[in-house]
Design a protein around this motif. Sequence first.
Motif, PDB file in Angstrom:
ATOM      1  N   UNK A  80      18.625  10.756  -8.319  1.00 48.66           N
ATOM      2  CA  UNK A  80      20.020  10.466  -8.683  1.00 48.66           C
ATOM      3  C   UNK A  80      20.888  10.242  -7.445  1.00 48.66           C
ATOM      4  N   UNK A  81      20.563  10.901  -6.329  1.00 50.20           N
ATOM      5  CA  UNK A  81      21.357  10.763  -5.111  1.00 50.20           C
ATOM      6  C   UNK A  81      20.978   9.533  -4.285  1.00 50.20           C
ATOM      7  N   UNK A  82      19.964   8.795  -4.706  1.00 50.56           N
ATOM      8  CA  UNK A  82      19.425   7.694  -3.920  1.00 50.56           C
ATOM      9  C   UNK A  82      20.475   6.694  -3.433  1.00 50.56           C
ATOM     10  N   UNK A  83      21.408   6.236  -4.260  1.00 48.57           N
ATOM     11  CA  UNK A  83      22.327   5.193  -3.784  1.00 48.57           C
ATOM     12  C   UNK A  83      23.037   5.518  -2.463  1.00 48.57           C
ATOM     13  N   UNK A  99      16.458 -12.455  13.039  1.00 46.82           N
ATOM     14  CA  UNK A  99      16.234 -12.982  11.700  1.00 46.82           C
ATOM     15  C   UNK A  99      15.006 -13.881  11.696  1.00 46.82           C
ATOM     16  N   UNK A 100      14.016 -13.520  10.879  1.00 51.48           N
ATOM     17  CA  UNK A 100      12.794 -14.304  10.782  1.00 51.48           C
ATOM     18  C   UNK A 100      12.132 -14.006   9.443  1.00 51.48           C
ATOM     19  N   UNK A 101      11.202 -14.863   9.045  1.00 52.55           N
ATOM     20  CA  UNK A 101      10.559 -14.720   7.746  1.00 52.55           C
ATOM     21  C   UNK A 101       9.090 -14.319   7.821  1.00 52.55           C
ATOM     22  N   UNK A 102       8.451 -14.473   8.981  1.00 52.64           N
ATOM     23  CA  UNK A 102       7.016 -14.266   9.077  1.00 52.64           C
ATOM     24  C   UNK A 102       6.591 -12.810   9.165  1.00 52.64           C
ATOM     25  N   UNK A 103       7.465 -11.945   9.635  1.00 50.52           N
ATOM     26  CA  UNK A 103       7.146 -10.531   9.746  1.00 50.52           C
ATOM     27  C   UNK A 103       8.392  -9.710   9.499  1.00 50.52           C
ATOM     28  N   UNK A 104       8.167  -8.483   9.073  1.00 51.26           N
ATOM     29  CA  UNK A 104       9.270  -7.551   8.832  1.00 51.26           C
ATOM     30  C   UNK A 104       8.918  -6.258   9.554  1.00 51.26           C
ATOM     31  N   UNK A 105       9.783  -5.848  10.450  1.00 56.07           N
ATOM     32  CA  UNK A 105       9.630  -4.577  11.135  1.00 56.07           C
ATOM     33  C   UNK A 105      10.925  -3.823  10.917  1.00 56.07           C
ATOM     34  N   UNK A 106      10.843  -2.678  10.275  1.00 56.02           N
ATOM     35  CA  UNK A 106      12.068  -1.977   9.929  1.00 56.02           C
ATOM     36  C   UNK A 106      11.891  -0.476   9.842  1.00 56.02           C
ATOM     37  N   UNK A 107      12.989   0.160   9.511  1.00 55.19           N
ATOM     38  CA  UNK A 107      13.073   1.616   9.429  1.00 55.19           C
ATOM     39  C   UNK A 107      13.638   2.019   8.086  1.00 55.19           C
ATOM     40  N   UNK A 108      13.235   3.169   7.624  1.00 47.66           N
ATOM     41  CA  UNK A 108      13.853   3.788   6.448  1.00 47.66           C
ATOM     42  C   UNK A 108      14.240   5.209   6.804  1.00 47.66           C
ATOM     43  N   UNK A 109      15.396   5.623   6.320  1.00 46.41           N
ATOM     44  CA  UNK A 109      15.842   7.006   6.454  1.00 46.41           C
ATOM     45  C   UNK A 109      16.239   7.487   5.067  1.00 46.41           C
ATOM     46  N   UNK A 110      15.763   8.659   4.706  1.00 51.82           N
ATOM     47  CA  UNK A 110      16.147   9.297   3.454  1.00 51.82           C
ATOM     48  C   UNK A 110      16.764  10.643   3.795  1.00 51.82           C
ATOM     49  N   UNK A 111      17.927  10.915   3.247  1.00 54.32           N
ATOM     50  CA  UNK A 111      18.522  12.248   3.386  1.00 54.32           C
ATOM     51  C   UNK A 111      17.611  13.253   2.683  1.00 54.32           C
ATOM     52  N   UNK A 112      17.770  14.540   2.966  1.00 63.15           N
ATOM     53  CA  UNK A 112      16.942  15.537   2.286  1.00 63.15           C
ATOM     54  C   UNK A 112      17.031  15.426   0.760  1.00 63.15           C
ATOM     55  N   UNK A 113      15.918  15.759   0.118  1.00 63.78           N
ATOM     56  CA  UNK A 113      15.813  15.791  -1.346  1.00 63.78           C
ATOM     57  C   UNK A 113      16.119  14.437  -1.980  1.00 63.78           C
ATOM     58  N   UNK A 114      15.547  13.374  -1.415  1.00 62.40           N
ATOM     59  CA  UNK A 114      15.779  12.016  -1.917  1.00 62.40           C
ATOM     60  C   UNK A 114      14.448  11.349  -2.220  1.00 62.40           C
ATOM     61  N   UNK A 115      14.368  10.683  -3.361  1.00 64.10           N
ATOM     62  CA  UNK A 115      13.171   9.921  -3.744  1.00 64.10           C
ATOM     63  C   UNK A 115      13.485   8.437  -3.736  1.00 64.10           C
ATOM     64  N   UNK A 116      12.699   7.687  -2.978  1.00 63.05           N
ATOM     65  CA  UNK A 116      12.792   6.225  -2.918  1.00 63.05           C
ATOM     66  C   UNK A 116      12.078   5.677  -4.139  1.00 63.05           C
ATOM     67  N   UNK A 117      12.580   4.611  -4.746  1.00 58.82           N
ATOM     68  CA  UNK A 117      11.949   4.120  -5.977  1.00 58.82           C
ATOM     69  C   UNK A 117      10.540   3.578  -5.750  1.00 58.82           C
ATOM     70  N   UNK A 118       9.725   3.703  -6.790  1.00 62.39           N
ATOM     71  CA  UNK A 118       8.420   3.049  -6.794  1.00 62.39           C
ATOM     72  C   UNK A 118       8.680   1.547  -6.643  1.00 62.39           C
ATOM     73  N   UNK A 119       7.901   0.910  -5.785  1.00 60.90           N
ATOM     74  CA  UNK A 119       8.078  -0.524  -5.570  1.00 60.90           C
ATOM     75  C   UNK A 119       6.776  -1.132  -5.059  1.00 60.90           C
ATOM     76  N   UNK A 120       6.696  -2.437  -5.116  1.00 56.31           N
ATOM     77  CA  UNK A 120       5.567  -3.154  -4.545  1.00 56.31           C
ATOM     78  C   UNK A 120       6.078  -4.475  -3.975  1.00 56.31           C
ATOM     79  N   UNK A 121       5.259  -5.108  -3.153  1.00 49.66           N
ATOM     80  CA  UNK A 121       5.609  -6.401  -2.569  1.00 49.66           C
ATOM     81  C   UNK A 121       4.333  -7.092  -2.117  1.00 49.66           C
ATOM     82  N   UNK A 122       4.411  -8.393  -2.018  1.00 53.71           N
ATOM     83  CA  UNK A 122       3.245  -9.193  -1.638  1.00 53.71           C
ATOM     84  C   UNK A 122       2.745  -8.874  -0.232  1.00 53.71           C
ATOM     85  N   UNK A 123       3.630  -8.751   0.780  1.00 55.52           N
ATOM     86  CA  UNK A 123       3.083  -8.506   2.121  1.00 55.52           C
ATOM     87  C   UNK A 123       2.397  -7.148   2.240  1.00 55.52           C
TER      88      UNK A 123
END
Length: 177
Positions: A80-83, A99-123
């Motif tokens: 519920x706190x995800x947003x 900005x480029x399309x061939x590769x994605x290099x990134x970071x994710x940060x989640x505050x405590x007690x947070x669930x990121x949604x189930x997801x999938x992607x082609x790459x």
Amino acid sequence: MAARAPCPESADSLVRIATAARLTGRPGAAPQRLPVCTWFDRALDQPTTAPDLAALFAALRALSPLMVWRQRPGDATASANFPQAHANAMLLGPGGIEDRQDLWLGLSILAPQTSYPDHNHKPEETYLVLSLGEFKQGTSDWFEPGLGGSFYNPPDIWHAMRSGAGPLFALWALWAG
């Protein structure tokens, strides 16, 4: 990331990404910081005796003023706190510092007690986990790679992550070329 690649598929993907990254993309979006990024600062302050992770944390700290942090919509599998309790920064890739399309290099940060949604992607995707936190892939149970742990997501596999008492911090690389 390559030194910590968990399997041949991950290592091969990271070689393709490193090779492509030698070519410069277009300048990206203007920096943007969100309130949840205070957890990013705290994650970078955690002590580590691993020289490669200490160097990575220093490099991310130096890049921090250039990062474009964004939030994604959640769904029924997110907490519920995800947003307001998560952010992603694209370093290289669509809308990133470069900005480029061939590769994605990134970071994710989640505050405590947070669930990121189930997801999938082609790459395909390789994670380098930079804190405590749990992950799942496909129908597997939740697992905790630990600080410096790495794992590979094949194309289209459903996956998710969640933090516990502390923030979750992860670097991810996707080959989209």
